[in-house]
Write a protein that holds these residues in place. Structure first.
Motif: not given
Length: 305
Positions: A177-200
């Motif tokens: 019952d608290v908010p969640a903030m998800v922070l990705m660790g890649s400014s290009s693509r994740t290891h499974d191929g997602a861009t920052p915009a796609e992650c968001a």
């Protein structure tokens, strides 16, 4: 804590803190061992960030899941090692951060990917292994329950290298019952191929209250990725760059010559605010002096010096 991060963001910029692990190392302490061995020193680091202007203090719960503590501390130590004291470590970390500000700052509990050995693995989480996914969820669940019960007002799954693992961790956070903030660790693509915009987009669709980038470069390196996130979704965006240059000779040992100036970080904080990026902080290599420089630029320095 009685603080609502989403309301805080509606009212203006929220300033977080810097890189707890590296700051502790520079002062001669080891994390997470210092949570129980040197609590006064850890409380002081939090207090220094708070005095500089931080509205949010991120507790030193990063890299303290059950398997990570077992791997690090229990080799040869048996049940008396720190892994056997996981609940105490989690609760104490939250308590020390609360005490550092006298309850005036929102305290966040951090979670991370399930690398049992090191940043590069091996990983508990395996996308096609149901038993491995269940084990990862069980570790996050107990960590979340202890941190929230101890007073964490925000959960931060952070520095994830895979979008699918971040999504799974978010699903566990959403049960609290608290908010969640998800922070990705890649400014290009994740290891499974997602861009920052796609992650968001994916994370916002699945219930993240805030999304952003952390520790994937200095202010300049991370800027395009965080802007792409801002353009992709309507929820709040977080921007927490490193306080040192990526192009240094050895990123595993942060040298004085690699440190970014506080003025540079402050300039990017002003740019972020102008773009509607309202959760601003820092990560590895950024100490209280960096946060103070940002706070001065944003007009929220708490104890002017």
């Amino acid at each position: 804590m009685g603080m609502d991060i989403l309301k805080m963001l509606e009212e203006g910029v929220v300033l977080s803190d810097g890189g707890m692990i590296i700051e502790a190392r520079w002062r001669g302490y080891d994390t997470p061992a210092m949570i129980l061995e040197d609590p006064d020193a850890l409380r002081q680091i939090h207090q220094d960030f708070f005095r500089a202007g931080s509205h949010v203090l991120q507790a030193q719960t990063w890299w303290t899941s059950r398997s990570q503590l077992e791997r690090r501390f229990d080799q040869g130590d048996g049940p008396s090692g720190e892994a056997a004291r996981l609940e105490e470590i989690s609760r104490t970390a939250i308590r020390l951060a609360i005490e550092a500000s006298g309850g005036e700052a929102l305290v966040a509990g951090c979670l991370n990917q399930t690398a049992a050995g090191s940043w590069t693995g091996p990983y508990i989480y395996q996308p096609d292994n149901a038993r491995a996914r269940e084990r990862a969820c069980a570790e996050w669940d107990e960590h979340i329950s202890w941190m929230v019960d101890a007073g964490a007002g925000l959960l931060i799954p952070e520095t994830f290298a895979r979008l699918d693992e971040a999504r799974l961790c978010l699903s566990r956070c959403k049960k609290a019952d608290v908010p969640a903030m998800v922070l990705m660790g890649s400014s290009s693509r994740t290891h499974d191929g997602a861009t920052p915009a796609e992650c968001a987009k994916v994370l916002a669709d699945e219930g993240a209250d805030i999304v952003g980038l952390v520790c994937s470069g200095d202010s300049m390196t991370m800027w395009p990725g965080v802007l792409a996130m801002r353009e992709a979704v309507d929820i709040p965006i977080a921007y927490q760059p490193q306080g040192y240059r990526n192009a240094g000779p050895n990123n595993s040992v942060i040298r004085e010559s690699m440190i970014v100036s506080g003025n540079e970080m402050a300039q990017y904080a002003l740019k972020a605010r102008a773009e509607g990026i309202n959760f601003i902080g820092a990560c590895c290599g950024a100490g209280p002096s960096h946060i103070r420089a940002i706070a001065q630029a944003l007009g929220c320095e708490r104890n002017p010096v």
